[in-house]
Write an enzyme that holds these catalytic residues in place. Structure first.
Site, PDB file in Angstrom:
ATOM      1  N   HIS A  22      -1.969   9.752   7.977  1.00 34.47           N
ATOM      2  CA  HIS A  22      -2.327  10.746   6.978  1.00 34.47           C
ATOM      3  C   HIS A  22      -1.274  11.847   6.879  1.00 34.47           C
ATOM      4  CE1 HIS A  22      -6.709   9.450   7.902  1.00 34.47           C
ATOM      5  NE2 HIS A  22      -6.235   8.771   6.879  1.00 34.47           N
ATOM      6  N   HIS A  23      -0.051  11.568   7.305  1.00 34.36           N
ATOM      7  CA  HIS A  23       0.967  12.612   7.230  1.00 34.36           C
ATOM      8  C   HIS A  23       1.291  12.949   5.784  1.00 34.36           C
ATOM      9  CE1 HIS A  23       3.539   9.091   6.595  1.00 34.36           C
ATOM     10  NE2 HIS A  23       4.506   9.899   6.210  1.00 34.36           N
ATOM     11  N   LYS A  58      -1.672   4.532   0.938  1.00 34.11           N
ATOM     12  CA  LYS A  58      -1.346   3.526  -0.076  1.00 34.11           C
ATOM     13  C   LYS A  58      -1.162   2.176   0.583  1.00 34.11           C
ATOM     14  CE  LYS A  58      -0.243   2.597  -4.371  1.00 34.11           C
ATOM     15  NZ  LYS A  58      -0.819   1.249  -4.222  1.00 34.11           N
ATOM     16  N   LYS A  98       7.310   1.679   5.655  1.00 35.18           N
ATOM     17  CA  LYS A  98       7.948   1.284   4.399  1.00 35.18           C
ATOM     18  C   LYS A  98       8.068   2.482   3.456  1.00 35.18           C
ATOM     19  CE  LYS A  98       6.440  -2.591   2.945  1.00 35.18           C
ATOM     20  NZ  LYS A  98       5.598  -3.648   2.331  1.00 35.18           N
ATOM     21  N   LYS A 110      -3.951  -0.476   4.284  1.00 40.62           N
ATOM     22  CA  LYS A 110      -4.032  -1.882   3.889  1.00 40.62           C
ATOM     23  C   LYS A 110      -5.487  -2.312   3.926  1.00 40.62           C
ATOM     24  CE  LYS A 110      -0.877  -4.918   2.634  1.00 40.62           C
ATOM     25  NZ  LYS A 110       0.289  -4.570   1.795  1.00 40.62           N
ATOM     26  N   SER A 146       4.575   1.210  -7.598  1.00 36.23           N
ATOM     27  CA  SER A 146       3.198   1.691  -7.527  1.00 36.23           C
ATOM     28  C   SER A 146       3.161   3.216  -7.558  1.00 36.23           C
ATOM     29  CB  SER A 146       2.521   1.182  -6.251  1.00 36.23           C
ATOM     30  OG  SER A 146       2.090  -0.153  -6.408  1.00 36.23           O
TER      31      SER A 146
END
Length: 606
Positions: A110-111, A116, A140, A152, A412
């Site tokens: 949650h930095h 995503k 990534k 994910k 995205s």
């Protein structure tokens, strides 16, 4: 993920802290870390003698972390998965039978918010795979400088075994479950397509969220990315991951430093390519390589493979696969085979091998047989640590997944931004650009410069949405490749370690600055309150900023604050290191403020 009500916040800090340490969670099936499931996760894969996927990611992380001078405790926090959701729900199938569907979602870091990551439909999905993929998403995004945390999700089904109506019911119920437990929202967690899903499933998710919860959320269309364009998607997202693989490979092969180091000729043109996995990523990667002048000499699928030294026609092969469900029997190829022999065609000699299927495709059982000069990873985790050591020892260059297949999350990000601003890229500037270019061409002609009318027409066209997306993606991939090459040169490591080092460094910097600032703000706000009730209200606001046990530690430090009345302090039963009888007034406030600020800064990542 921990949740507290104002009534729970009124309890002694010791009780809340014990709860935060893992004694209980408010959401069923939501362990705080993988320790909750350690008893059901085996460390070794029985088929290949390889570590499980999650362990492979941690092995690579630990190797890179050992090269950095970062606090070991902080490294453990960066490596750990923040939140995991495990759910099951019933599905009434078309024949009337009832089946229990298992599904997962993991938020690794949650930095940056929102988190995503894709949602995959695969019968091989399990908790450790989802956590591994979520952690890779964090790294990534960091490598590509995309402001998301990693996440994910997965549903444990084989989509080929279900009708379209059944898949729609599964997708919509999964969406509801994610939102129910706080794992979905444009500013919270934004899913995207992955293995077994695509624009159709993302459009279902967006529609479900918008109809049920979007009436109060102007940005509800940004709840997922990878949607159909008609549903709020962006032009260029479908091919983005495969295009990113091509662009990154091209950047490496255009680098004099890279080509000289590995004694490889410059450029894409003339290179021979084998693609393993002919789904979305593999197909688009093959197509862009072919358009750039490379020869696609082999394509390998789970049930078939084809090989042709003269090169395969990519679009014709895809059409044949769509029609027959297999590559076997494709006309004009030198060799075609079925499932039994398909995997060994990855071992054919070529310049570039693109593994674009599932994780651990390259492992200790076949790594020694790989004859490619470059392995450009299009899938997530296709190479195990043991396989990478073997291939590097044999002179094979392995370009890591967290860099090579990051094109999807970059585009995205563009789609998410476009959904939030409610206007497509280029819509407000396209005509303005065209007028400026036409005026420039007109001025050239007046000065006597001849400009061909056919060429001038193409030059004068304004940038379309796709043009802008491609430009942004290419710039992002080029910058990431440049940073990776610099780290390889400076530290003398391989490309995966360089990418991990860059990712960890960026996450560490973002986490340090964000948490330290949030902690100090919370300290000042809490100490300025004049009553116990106001103090607890301030803590509730701080909880929204601080994550996990940071809040628990802050609460313990603050509970002895003079902002509480003496009676409330004594009734709480908490012993503070600063004796209340020795200090009073401003002196007590000053000393307690100093001590609590220190505690907050030192426990911000715990």
């Amino acid at each position: 993920m921990l949740r507290f009500t104002p009534r729970q916040l009124a309890r002694p800090a010791s009780a809340i802290f014990n709860r935060a340490r893992g004694c209980a969670v408010s959401v069923p099936h939501v362990p705080k870390s993988t320790e909750h499931t350690a008893d059901v996760i085996q460390a070794q894969d029985e088929n290949m003698g390889e570590p499980r996927f999650l362990e492979c990611v941690k092995i690579n992380f630990d190797k890179a972390a050992s090269l950095l001078s970062v606090n070991p405790g902080l490294l453990e926090v960066i490596k750990a998965c923040n939140s995991v959701l495990r759910i099951s729900f019933p599905l009434r199938r078309d024949d009337g039978s009832i089946e229990v569907i298992k599904a997962y979602r993991a938020q690794h870091s949650h930095h940056f918010m929102p988190t995503k990551g894709g949602v995959r439909f695969s019968d091989k999905v399990d908790l450790q795979e989802v956590e591994a993929l979520a952690s890779l998403m964090t790294y990534k995004c960091a490598v590509l400088n995309v402001p998301f945390g990693g996440a994910k999700g997965g549903v444990a089904i084989n989509p080929r075994d279900y009708s379209v109506r059944e898949l729609e019911r599964i997708t919509r119920r999964y969406t509801v479950e994610l939102h129910k437990y706080g794992f979905l929202g444009p500013g919270v967690d934004v899913p995207a397509p992955d293995v077994g899903t695509g624009a159709r499933e993302m459009s279902w998710m967006k529609d479900t969220y918008t109809m049920l919860y979007g009436m109060h959320d102007l940005s509800s269309s940004g709840v997922v990315t990878g949607k159909a364009i008609a549903a709020g998607g962006i032009d260029g997202r479908t091919e983005a991951t495969g295009l990113g693989v091509f662009m990154a490979t091209k950047e490496f092969l255009d680098s004099d430093e890279f080509c000289t180091r590995h004694k490889i000729s410059h450029g894409i043109a003339g290179k021979t390519v084998i693609v393993q996995g002919f789904g979305n990523v593999g197909y688009w990667a093959a197509r862009f390589f072919a358009e750039a002048g490379a020869k696609i000499v082999g394509v390998v699928e789970y049930n078939s493979a084809v090989f042709c030294e003269g090169g395969l026609e990519v679009d014709a092969l895809k059409a044949f696969q769509t029609e027959t469900g297999s590559l076997k029997g494709f006309p004009g190829c030198d060799i075609s085979c079925g499932e039994a022999e398909a995997s060994r065609y990855m071992e054919k000699e070529c310049d570039i091998l693109v593994p674009a299927a599932l994780e651990k495709s390259l492992n200790r059982t076949n790594a020694a047989n790989i004859k490619a000069k470059i392995v450009a990873e299009g899938a997530n985790g296709p190479t195990t640590p043991a396989a990478e050591e073997i291939m590097i020892g044999n002179g094979v260059v392995v370009l890591p997944d967290m860099l090579m297949n990051a094109g999807g999350v970059v585009v995205s990000y563009f789609e998410w931004v476009q959904n939030l601003q409610h206007v497509s890229f280029g819509r407000m500037t396209k005509r303005w650009e065209e007028k400026g270019k036409k005026s420039f061409i007109k001025a050239l002609r007046k000065s006597g410069v001849e400009v061909d009318r056919g060429i001038s027409h193409s030059i004068a066209e304004g940038a379309t949405e796709r043009d802008i997306v491609y430009s942004g993606l290419e710039d992002s991939m080029a910058a990431a490749v440049k940073n990776t090459l610099r780290t390889v040169k400076d530290r003398g490591v391989n490309y995966r370690m360089a990418a991990f080092i860059n990712a960890i460094d960026r996450v560490e910097q973002a986490s340090s600055q964000t948490a330290s600032r949030a902690s100090e703000n919370a300290c000042q706000a809490c100490l300025s309150q004049a009553s116990g009730d106001a103090f607890q209200a301030c803590l509730w606001r701080a909880y929204r900023k601080l994550l996990g046990t940071l809040f628990m530690h802050a609460y313990q430090a603050f509970v002895g604050s003079p902002a509480m009345s003496v009676g409330a302090y004594q009734a709480s039963g908490i012993k503070h290191r600063v004796p209340i009888k020795r200090l009073s007034g401003a002196a007590m406030s000053r000393d307690v403020c100093r001590s609590t600020a220190f505690v907050c800064r030192s426990t911000a990542f715990v």
